[in-house]
Design a protein around this motif. Structure first.
Motif, mmCIF file in Angstrom:
data_model
loop_
_atom_site.group_PDB
_atom_site.id
_atom_site.type_symbol
_atom_site.label_atom_id
_atom_site.label_comp_id
_atom_site.label_asym_id
_atom_site.label_seq_id
_atom_site.Cartn_x
_atom_site.Cartn_y
_atom_site.Cartn_z
ATOM 1 N N ALA A 135 40.519 43.539 24.945
ATOM 2 C CA ALA A 135 41.280 42.316 25.185
ATOM 3 C C ALA A 135 40.365 41.106 25.279
ATOM 4 O O ALA A 135 39.261 41.185 25.822
ATOM 5 C CB ALA A 135 42.082 42.429 26.480
ATOM 6 N N VAL A 136 40.856 40.014 24.744
ATOM 7 C CA VAL A 136 40.235 38.704 24.949
ATOM 8 C C VAL A 136 41.128 37.987 25.949
ATOM 9 O O VAL A 136 42.340 37.881 25.746
ATOM 10 C CB VAL A 136 40.132 37.912 23.629
ATOM 11 N N ILE A 137 40.525 37.524 27.037
ATOM 12 C CA ILE A 137 41.271 36.838 28.090
ATOM 13 C C ILE A 137 40.709 35.439 28.251
ATOM 14 O O ILE A 137 39.494 35.274 28.437
ATOM 15 C CB ILE A 137 41.178 37.611 29.424
ATOM 16 N N HIS A 138 41.572 34.462 28.163
ATOM 17 C CA HIS A 138 41.162 33.078 28.403
ATOM 18 C C HIS A 138 41.624 32.660 29.792
ATOM 19 O O HIS A 138 42.774 32.893 30.168
ATOM 20 C CB HIS A 138 41.774 32.137 27.368
ATOM 21 N N TRP A 139 40.724 32.056 30.530
ATOM 22 C CA TRP A 139 41.021 31.469 31.831
ATOM 23 C C TRP A 139 40.960 29.963 31.667
ATOM 24 O O TRP A 139 39.907 29.427 31.309
ATOM 25 C CB TRP A 139 39.970 31.892 32.861
ATOM 26 N N ASN A 140 42.067 29.278 31.904
ATOM 27 C CA ASN A 140 42.102 27.817 31.869
ATOM 28 C C ASN A 140 42.118 27.327 33.311
ATOM 29 O O ASN A 140 43.113 27.496 34.019
ATOM 30 C CB ASN A 140 43.337 27.311 31.124
ATOM 31 N N ILE A 141 41.002 26.742 33.728
ATOM 32 C CA ILE A 141 40.854 26.266 35.102
ATOM 33 C C ILE A 141 41.121 24.767 35.105
ATOM 34 O O ILE A 141 40.342 23.980 34.553
ATOM 35 C CB ILE A 141 39.441 26.561 35.664
ATOM 36 N N GLY A 142 42.233 24.384 35.720
ATOM 37 C CA GLY A 142 42.680 22.996 35.687
ATOM 38 C C GLY A 142 41.953 22.084 36.655
ATOM 39 O O GLY A 142 40.974 22.472 37.292
ATOM 40 N N ASP A 143 42.455 20.872 36.724
ATOM 41 C CA ASP A 143 41.956 19.839 37.637
ATOM 42 C C ASP A 143 40.563 19.343 37.257
ATOM 43 O O ASP A 143 39.802 18.905 38.119
ATOM 44 C CB ASP A 143 41.939 20.324 39.098
ATOM 45 N N ARG A 144 40.241 19.391 35.986
ATOM 46 C CA ARG A 144 38.946 18.888 35.557
ATOM 47 C C ARG A 144 38.903 17.375 35.750
ATOM 48 O O ARG A 144 39.896 16.693 35.497
ATOM 49 C CB ARG A 144 38.704 19.239 34.089
ATOM 50 N N GLY B 159 37.692 33.770 20.453
ATOM 51 C CA GLY B 159 38.635 34.806 20.071
ATOM 52 C C GLY B 159 40.072 34.405 20.331
ATOM 53 O O GLY B 159 40.362 33.513 21.119
ATOM 54 N N LYS B 160 40.967 35.088 19.634
ATOM 55 C CA LYS B 160 42.391 34.887 19.883
ATOM 56 C C LYS B 160 42.738 35.645 21.158
ATOM 57 O O LYS B 160 42.570 36.872 21.234
ATOM 58 C CB LYS B 160 43.214 35.407 18.712
ATOM 59 N N PRO B 161 43.215 34.943 22.181
ATOM 60 C CA PRO B 161 43.456 35.622 23.459
ATOM 61 C C PRO B 161 44.674 36.528 23.422
ATOM 62 O O PRO B 161 45.711 36.178 22.873
ATOM 63 C CB PRO B 161 43.666 34.470 24.442
ATOM 64 N N ARG B 162 44.507 37.683 24.008
ATOM 65 C CA ARG B 162 45.632 38.579 24.246
ATOM 66 C C ARG B 162 46.387 38.101 25.485
ATOM 67 O O ARG B 162 47.582 38.319 25.626
ATOM 68 C CB ARG B 162 45.089 39.993 24.449
ATOM 69 N N LEU B 163 45.641 37.435 26.387
ATOM 70 C CA LEU B 163 46.203 36.913 27.621
ATOM 71 C C LEU B 163 45.517 35.599 27.949
ATOM 72 O O LEU B 163 44.304 35.480 27.823
ATOM 73 C CB LEU B 163 45.968 37.915 28.767
ATOM 74 N N THR B 164 46.318 34.612 28.361
ATOM 75 C CA THR B 164 45.784 33.349 28.851
ATOM 76 C C THR B 164 46.316 33.125 30.255
ATOM 77 O O THR B 164 47.525 33.209 30.486
ATOM 78 C CB THR B 164 46.195 32.171 27.939
ATOM 79 N N LEU B 165 45.395 32.869 31.183
ATOM 80 C CA LEU B 165 45.754 32.585 32.565
ATOM 81 C C LEU B 165 45.403 31.136 32.857
ATOM 82 O O LEU B 165 44.293 30.687 32.550
ATOM 83 C CB LEU B 165 44.983 33.506 33.517
ATOM 84 N N ALA B 166 46.336 30.404 33.432
ATOM 85 C CA ALA B 166 46.126 29.002 33.781
ATOM 86 C C ALA B 166 46.321 28.838 35.283
ATOM 87 O O ALA B 166 47.332 29.280 35.840
ATOM 88 C CB ALA B 166 47.093 28.109 33.017
ATOM 89 N N VAL B 167 45.343 28.190 35.929
ATOM 90 C CA VAL B 167 45.377 28.036 37.377
ATOM 91 C C VAL B 167 44.571 26.792 37.754
ATOM 92 O O VAL B 167 43.595 26.452 37.083
ATOM 93 C CB VAL B 167 44.827 29.318 38.061
ATOM 94 N N GLY B 168 44.990 26.116 38.806
ATOM 95 C CA GLY B 168 44.240 24.977 39.311
ATOM 96 C C GLY B 168 42.927 25.438 39.919
ATOM 97 O O GLY B 168 42.773 26.594 40.327
ATOM 98 N N SER B 169 41.977 24.531 40.012
ATOM 99 C CA SER B 169 40.637 24.913 40.458
ATOM 100 C C SER B 169 40.604 25.439 41.894
ATOM 101 O O SER B 169 39.909 26.411 42.182
ATOM 102 C CB SER B 169 39.667 23.743 40.292
ATOM 103 N N MET B 170 41.332 24.815 42.804
ATOM 104 C CA MET B 170 41.339 25.283 44.195
ATOM 105 C C MET B 170 41.985 26.668 44.302
ATOM 106 O O MET B 170 41.479 27.543 44.999
ATOM 107 C CB MET B 170 42.086 24.294 45.089
ATOM 108 N N ASP B 171 43.093 26.848 43.612
ATOM 109 C CA ASP B 171 43.749 28.157 43.636
ATOM 110 C C ASP B 171 42.874 29.213 42.969
ATOM 111 O O ASP B 171 42.853 30.360 43.385
ATOM 112 C CB ASP B 171 45.123 28.077 42.970
ATOM 113 N N PHE B 172 42.133 28.818 41.940
ATOM 114 C CA PHE B 172 41.208 29.747 41.292
ATOM 115 C C PHE B 172 40.142 30.214 42.276
ATOM 116 O O PHE B 172 39.841 31.415 42.358
ATOM 117 C CB PHE B 172 40.557 29.095 40.071
#
Length: 149
Positions: free
Chosen positions: A62-71, A96-109
């Protein structure tokens, strides 16, 4: 010890978990919106690879992308984790093409990755979003040795 003096890549996971738990939110927010953000995120993802549990991954690819917000300035930082052949690697750039993308704010991350927040509760409260292979999202916590604060 101040949270400004920390490199998550070299700090013991339990110590980092306690630091996140004990550091005032205002200080963590300043870190995640300032010059230390990249140091923290790079360190966390570098450490994440070392906490991978191949015995629990089986034949997972799996390719997993983590998008960490609040930049600062808006948007998110994207980190790519690749799990294949019983190993976990951090890509220098998401390719890579992600099988899963997770998006979360920086503090919650920070809370999630340090074991100070429960991933299911974060999903239910809308603090984390997943797209793609949702059943894989439920397996993520078991694939890594997440510290207990």
């Amino acid at each position: 010890m101040s949270a400004y003096d920390v490199d998550p890549a070299t700090m013991e996971p339990r110590q980092f978990a306690r630091l996140v738990k004990e550091t005032p939110n205002a200080e963590l927010q300043q870190i995640m919106r300032g010059d230390h953000r990249t140091l923290y995120l790079d360190g966390i993802f570098t450490r994440m690879v070392t906490l991978f549990r191949p015995d629990r991954a089986g034949s997972l690819d799996a390719v997993i992308h983590w998008n960490i917000g609040d930049r600062p300035g808006g948007g998110a930082d994207t980190y790519e984790i690749v799990i294949a052949d019983g190993a976990c690697a951090l890509s220098e750039e998401p390719r890579g093409k992600p099988r899963l993308t997770l998006a979360v704010g920086s503090m919650d991350f920070l809370r999630l990755i340090s074991g100070n927040a429960h991933p299911i509760a974060m999903f239910m409260m809308g603090k984390m979003k997943a797209s793609g292979d949702i059943p894989l999202a439920t397996k993520i916590p078991s694939l890594f040795d997440i510290p207990k604060p």
